[in-house]
Enzyme design. Sequence first.
Site, mmCIF file in Angstrom:
data_model
loop_
_atom_site.group_PDB
_atom_site.id
_atom_site.type_symbol
_atom_site.label_atom_id
_atom_site.label_comp_id
_atom_site.label_asym_id
_atom_site.label_seq_id
_atom_site.Cartn_x
_atom_site.Cartn_y
_atom_site.Cartn_z
ATOM 1 N N HIS A 1 4.661 -29.217 -7.019
ATOM 2 C CA HIS A 1 4.955 -31.171 -7.911
ATOM 3 C C HIS A 1 5.324 -31.809 -6.734
ATOM 4 O O HIS A 1 5.851 -31.362 -6.138
ATOM 5 C CB HIS A 1 5.904 -30.738 -8.929
ATOM 6 C CG HIS A 1 7.222 -29.979 -8.730
ATOM 7 N ND1 HIS A 1 7.436 -29.215 -8.530
ATOM 8 C CD2 HIS A 1 8.110 -29.837 -7.869
ATOM 9 C CE1 HIS A 1 7.930 -28.014 -8.222
ATOM 10 N NE2 HIS A 1 9.014 -29.450 -8.064
ATOM 11 N N HIS B 1 7.645 -35.611 -1.330
ATOM 12 C CA HIS B 1 6.691 -33.594 -0.460
ATOM 13 C C HIS B 1 6.245 -33.506 -1.433
ATOM 14 O O HIS B 1 6.951 -33.184 -2.831
ATOM 15 C CB HIS B 1 7.805 -33.813 0.450
ATOM 16 C CG HIS B 1 9.163 -32.137 0.018
ATOM 17 N ND1 HIS B 1 10.168 -33.605 -0.549
ATOM 18 C CD2 HIS B 1 9.552 -31.401 -0.948
ATOM 19 C CE1 HIS B 1 11.262 -32.527 -1.145
ATOM 20 N NE2 HIS B 1 9.754 -31.532 -0.881
#
Length: 191
Positions: free
Chosen positions: A36, A119
């Site tokens: 995620h 990220h």
Amino acid sequence: MRLFAAIKLPLDAEDVLDALLEGLPEGRPVPPENMHVTLAFLDECNRHVAADLDAGLAAIHGTAPELCLDGLGMFGEGRPRVLYAALRSDPALTRLREKVLRVAHDAGVPQRRERFTPHVTIARFSNGAGRGPRMSSWLAARAGLRWGPRQVSEFSLFRSDLGSGGPVYTELARYSLDDRAGANAWSETGG
């Protein structure tokens, strides 16, 4: 409850990253279902704070951000802790994060102000792993990672339960950035 707000990756992005991790010489790969983009770590929250967070997150409107994977990186300088897939900068993603942080602040959840590095964590290292020639070769062979762009129109509130096999993430609520009606799927039993 340990809570965080995040964007769940599209399934094809999970597949790309899972395949990328094939032959990882060091570390523990993150299971695809746990991949995620963290918007904010909300730490330990009681039910009342969680309900305030839910109400505030459900009220967020805005442009749906674009996710575009663009290379690999590591956090931890000389002693890498995390291998990540970098996300190309997107102002809509940064604005969404800022809105989530405001909601957290208003709900009384203290936030550390850190530079936002969009990220996806794809592996974790311990005991100095993540260095050395095998890891360097593996990284060099995958330096050209690219996926996307893909617009995502929702984000979620997750609970994180730590265990011996690694964390288990449970989606408590999903929020649509496009259609505000019926976007909130908060469950008192799940939360």
